[in-house]
Design a protein around this motif. Sequence first.
Motif, PDB file in Angstrom:
ATOM      1  N   GLU A  46      57.722  26.840  47.890  1.00  0.00           N
ATOM      2  CA  GLU A  46      56.618  27.641  48.416  1.00  0.00           C
ATOM      3  C   GLU A  46      55.534  27.707  47.340  1.00  0.00           C
ATOM      4  OE1 GLU A  46      57.655  31.053  51.452  1.00  0.00           O
ATOM      5  OE2 GLU A  46      58.768  31.330  49.583  1.00  0.00           O
ATOM      6  N   GLN A  80      58.950  30.044  57.364  1.00  0.00           N
ATOM      7  CA  GLN A  80      57.786  30.680  57.973  1.00  0.00           C
ATOM      8  C   GLN A  80      57.986  32.188  58.141  1.00  0.00           C
ATOM      9  OE1 GLN A  80      59.461  28.161  59.139  1.00  0.00           O
ATOM     10  NE2 GLN A  80      58.115  26.392  59.516  1.00  0.00           N
ATOM     11  N   LEU A  81      59.198  32.599  58.484  1.00  0.00           N
ATOM     12  CA  LEU A  81      59.483  34.022  58.712  1.00  0.00           C
ATOM     13  C   LEU A  81      60.216  34.664  57.544  1.00  0.00           C
ATOM     14  CD1 LEU A  81      60.624  33.857  62.472  1.00  0.00           C
ATOM     15  CD2 LEU A  81      58.364  34.393  61.562  1.00  0.00           C
TER      16      LEU A  81
END
Length: 359
Positions: A277, A330-331
């Motif tokens: 990330e 994403q979550l």
Amino acid sequence: MPAHNRFIALLSSVIIMLALAPPAFAQPLPTVIGRYAEAGSWSDPLEALGTLSADESVTLAATVTERIAEINFDDGEQVERGRLLIRLDDAEEQALLRAAQALGAERENALNRATQLQNRNLAARADVEDSQARQDQAQAQVQAIEAQLKDYRLHAPFSGRVGLRDLSVGALVTPGMALATLDKLDVMKLDFSVPEVFLGRLSSGLELSATTAAYPEEVFGGDIASIGTRIDPVTRSVDVRALLDNPGLRLRPGMLMEVTVRQRPREAIIVPEAALEPSGDRHYVMLVHEDGDTHRLERRQITIGERRVGEVEVLEGLDATDLVVVHGLQLARDELEVRLLGVVDDDTGVRELLEADRG
């Protein structure tokens, strides 16, 4: 009952129903798929283009003018060292050899008679020395003709594979005319150039891999055998030669190959590139912590090194036993409780785990 009292009673009933509702109405946990960081071999890739050549290669050529009397090989045949490949017509030289041998035998007999007479003091020592000189001359003539006869026979100087045969018996050949090619193909030489700035990272024995368009699905491994002693003043590059095994003799001289040198080999912690990330110039991963049946995430900053296809080298921040999220980022949030669908490994991919969850 007044209207506002009925509204309060209805609202209370709804609250009670929601409180007593079964857990099926609770929001499901986010799902993630993880993979364990692993310790493995790592190196910095250095890419180049190289050209193959045979480990040993020769073009057999004629040194005399004569007709071909015998051809002892077929197109592309594997031959052993010392095998007679081509014989030229040597009838005249054979006759000269027999004449020289006969002359040598005659002069040897003359020398023996002169020696016997000299031993009985019936001949001068000078006669013996003259006979010895004539006999030595005859032997030298025999040796000269035998040496010339070698030019009429072409043998394989090493074991290898001959090329296409373009001649036939009876063809007239002349000095310098190419008659056959022979290549030793079990090991191949791969020559390529690299910029001089990488010279300090290269050394003999360094591993590399190479691919060619002829076999796009196969990777050929080898080692650097030698490094050039000079830097090209125009291109500022150095020549490098590697040796590659050639199983099945599929690689051929002249092939173009894409080379990847594995420089600075070392051990490192490796994670999939999908786990990263990025945030500005920083990089993070989501760790999965297991506490009984509960899985909770932790966002951790890491320091990365080099990258290669699908993988990243981790310099700081992870251990080989850490489980990182590779699907479902994403979550994913720090300290979020999640449902772990499974762990990716060499035998199981993300798609298989998702399909198994749907089934």
